[in-house]
Design a protein around this motif. Structure first.
Motif, PDB file in Angstrom:
ATOM      1  N   ASN A  28     104.231 -88.201  16.922  1.00 36.03           N
ATOM      2  CA  ASN A  28     102.689 -87.759  16.764  1.00 36.03           C
ATOM      3  C   ASN A  28     101.527 -88.880  16.590  1.00 36.03           C
ATOM      4  N   ALA A  29     102.141 -90.298  16.515  1.00 35.66           N
ATOM      5  CA  ALA A  29     101.108 -91.226  15.989  1.00 35.66           C
ATOM      6  C   ALA A  29     101.420 -92.404  16.710  1.00 35.66           C
ATOM      7  N   LEU A  30     100.425 -93.266  16.838  1.00 38.16           N
ATOM      8  CA  LEU A  30     100.616 -94.333  17.551  1.00 38.16           C
ATOM      9  C   LEU A  30      99.932 -95.490  17.037  1.00 38.16           C
ATOM     10  N   VAL A  31     100.156 -96.632  16.496  1.00 40.05           N
ATOM     11  CA  VAL A  31      99.450 -97.668  15.775  1.00 40.05           C
ATOM     12  C   VAL A  31      99.937 -98.959  16.298  1.00 40.05           C
ATOM     13  N   THR A  32      98.586 -99.525  16.842  1.00 46.11           N
ATOM     14  CA  THR A  32      98.395-100.767  17.358  1.00 46.11           C
ATOM     15  C   THR A  32      98.265-101.760  16.333  1.00 46.11           C
ATOM     16  N   VAL A  33      98.742-102.813  16.200  1.00 47.64           N
ATOM     17  CA  VAL A  33      98.427-103.838  15.269  1.00 47.64           C
ATOM     18  C   VAL A  33      98.260-105.187  16.099  1.00 47.64           C
TER      19      VAL A  33
END
Length: 322
Positions: A103-108
């Protein structure tokens, strides 16, 4: 840093500190996204602690020039893709790393050249699918990446076709200008191929039914549509490479034909010049010859030179050597 919180398919909050992420991640009804642009190792370590990310995945973010891929860990996925940025006509890929949890999306992002605002606009335009959580967010990101690559493929194909047609124009571009344009186009195509071809594996892995993190029957057709674009882009890139190879071979063949034509002309003129040279050289020797010391001998040798030269010119012209 940008953050968003979705709850029950609706955008509830955005712009909150990353320290609050762990509070929202624990809620199964919530979906969190946050974006980092050129983060420091300390910021990455903080994110890793907040979400329980694998240390190898965090290490890959700090290592430049990763190949597009999907790494599967126990509690999350790590995805590397590349966005498109053109700097004075030259392709400069922008690395984007993505952490995907239930339930989390992290874009770097490697730098600000990747337009994350366009991704957000796509999410807002398809907000009816927001109830599908991380699958929805990841699809919007991948769809933008693949569409950008597909648009560049179309542009490169148009440039390659224009270059191919210019070879037979009445006034083709200068050799150095054409050579430089061909170099830039081949370079861009090669770089695009490196980042677009592995995308087949990325989408293929995500479409596997055992990927529970992003597995969603409703979102599957949308992922398959992105996969179809990936296949078309990859095939198109290969076609452009073949076209550029044909352009290069045609250019070399034209140069060879041009060189042969020049050699024919030079050889023909050398033969024409050789005849009077031989005659005058012969009559210039210290030996008696017909008309030696007589006026008619001079005019006779002159007429012989002229007739022989004109005859050679007529023969060579008829054979298209001149």
């Amino acid at each position: 840093m940008r953050t968003r919180l979705y709850r029950n398919g609706a955008l509830e909050k955005e712009g909150f500190p990353v320290e609050e992420v762990s509070d929202h991640v624990g809620d199964p009804e919530a979906t969190v996204w946050f974006d980092l642009c050129s983060p420091t190792p300390e910021q990455l370590n903080l994110v890793g602690e907040e979400l329980g990310l694998h240390e190898l995945a965090v290490e890959d973010v700090l290592t430049d020039h990763q190949r597009p891929k999907v790494d599967v860990y126990d509690n999350h996925l790590f995805i590397t893709v590349y966005g498109i940025h053109l700097d004075e006509g030259r392709l400069v890929p922008v690395e984007v790393n993505v952490f995907v949890t239930p339930n989390a999306l992290v874009t770097v992002r490697e730098n600000a050249c990747f337009d994350i605002d366009e991704v957000v606009r796509r999410w807002d335009a398809s907000s009816r699918l927001a109830s599908h959580g991380v699958s929805f967010l990841l699809h919007g990101l991948l769809d933008y990446v693949v569409d950008s690559q597909f648009e560049l493929v179309q542009d490169l194909d148009g440039q390659a076709e224009a270059m191919e047609e210019s070879l037979f124009d009445d006034t083709p571009p200068a050799g150095r200008e054409l050579q430089r344009a061909m170099y830039v186009l081949r370079k861009n195509t090669a770089r695009l191929r490196k980042i677009s071809m592995p995308m087949r594996e990325v989408l293929g892995t995500l479409l596997r039914r055992d990927q529970e993190i992003v597995a969603d029957p409703v979102m599957t057709p949308y992922y398959e549509d992105v996969y179809d674009h990936v296949l078309r882009a990859a095939e198109w890139v290969e076609a452009i490479r073949d076209m550029l190879a044909n352009v290069r071979e045609t250019r070399l063949a034209q140069q060879g034909f041009r060189l042969n034509d020049i050699m024919k002309r030079v050889t023909s003129w050398a033969a024409i010049i050789a005849v009077p040279t031989a005659i005058t050289g012969f009559y210039g020797q210290n030996v008696p010859y017909p008309g030696s010391g007589e006026l008619w001998g001079f005019w006779g040798s002159t007429a012989l030179v002229a007739v022989a030269s004109v005859a050679l010119y007529a023969v060579f012209k008829k054979k298209d050597w001149l």
